[in-house]
Enzyme design. Sequence first.
Site, PDB file in Angstrom:
ATOM      1  N   ASP A 106       0.829  -1.203   0.000  1.00 35.47           N
ATOM      2  CA  ASP A 106       0.000   0.000   0.000  1.00 35.47           C
ATOM      3  C   ASP A 106       0.872   1.265   0.000  1.00 35.47           C
ATOM      4  O   ASP A 106       2.054   1.220   0.377  1.00 35.47           O
ATOM      5  CB  ASP A 106      -0.903   0.034   1.239  1.00 35.47           C
ATOM      6  CG  ASP A 106      -1.952  -1.065   1.196  1.00 35.47           C
ATOM      7  OD1 ASP A 106      -2.211  -1.594   0.103  1.00 35.47           O
ATOM      8  OD2 ASP A 106      -2.486  -1.390   2.271  1.00 35.47           O
TER       9      ASP A 106
HETATM   10  N1  URA Z   1      -1.646  -5.786   3.763  1.00 38.47           N
HETATM   11  C1  URA Z   1      -2.029  -4.481   3.813  1.00 38.47           C
HETATM   12  O1  URA Z   1      -3.068  -4.148   4.370  1.00 38.47           O
HETATM   13  N2  URA Z   1      -1.210  -3.566   3.221  1.00 38.47           N
HETATM   14  C2  URA Z   1      -0.051  -3.886   2.608  1.00 38.47           C
HETATM   15  O2  URA Z   1       0.639  -3.000   2.095  1.00 38.47           O
HETATM   16  C3  URA Z   1       0.321  -5.245   2.574  1.00 38.47           C
HETATM   17  C4  URA Z   1      -0.484  -6.164   3.152  1.00 38.47           C
END
Ligand code: URA
Length: 244
Positions: A106
């Site tokens: 993310d």
């Molecule tokens: N799970 C999430 O919520 N965000 C990430 O970046 C990776 C795994």
Amino acid sequence: MQSRRSRLDRFLSNHLCINRRDVRLLLAQGRVKLDHRQADDIQQLVDQYTHVQVDGRILQAETASYIMLHKPPGVVSATKDSVHRTLIDLLPAGHPENLHIAGRLDFNSTGLALLTNDGRWSRGLSSPDANIEKRYRVRVDKPVSQQLVTAFSEGLYFAYEKLTTRPAQLFIIDNHHVDVILKEGRYHQVKRMFGRFQIEVLSLHRLSVGKLKLDENLLEGDSRSLTDQEVSAALTASFPWSVR
Ligand code: URA
């Protein structure tokens, strides 16, 4: 990205516009080299990274690239974005073409990001059958209970996707830090799993993929090529499960 594989006889016949009998002759005369070694088997498979030479003339010489990057927060796991910086923007000039991201993080997540032009490798990392573990260090807004450890290991139902998450491991480090190990990578998965229990994820950092760990010498935004051992390590299923 699709990886293309074909038999050597078909590959040479297409590239040189000759029939299969002439291909056999080329091989018999020792005029074909695959990955710098004389070829003798017309059935041998050639993929997009096999180095192919006939009479010293190079027919194909694309090399596979595998890059580890320490993702900083505020960067998009994408190759292009009209507003924000992308992982590709962080690479030094002259990086290989046609890279894609193997397993997104993310926007504000940090840690181990992988880029490659080898579609077979990146598909292997995300294949459900491969059981490749991704380990995250997570900072949470409140303490995590043992019930949560059990709930994660049993899987949570995601109504939107109509599926139950695969067993996940949760290791409590202290009141505000846990490690989570997933064998899949669904949209915002870690945040959604904690969110189910009204726990907010304050930061999320990917430590490893398979047996490949983020190089501690890489500062945020830095990157380097993987060694051959690291390319294989990423595809190696699991650590023994314990707090590490
Ligand atoms: N799970 C999430 O919520 N965000 C990430 O970046 C990776 C795994």
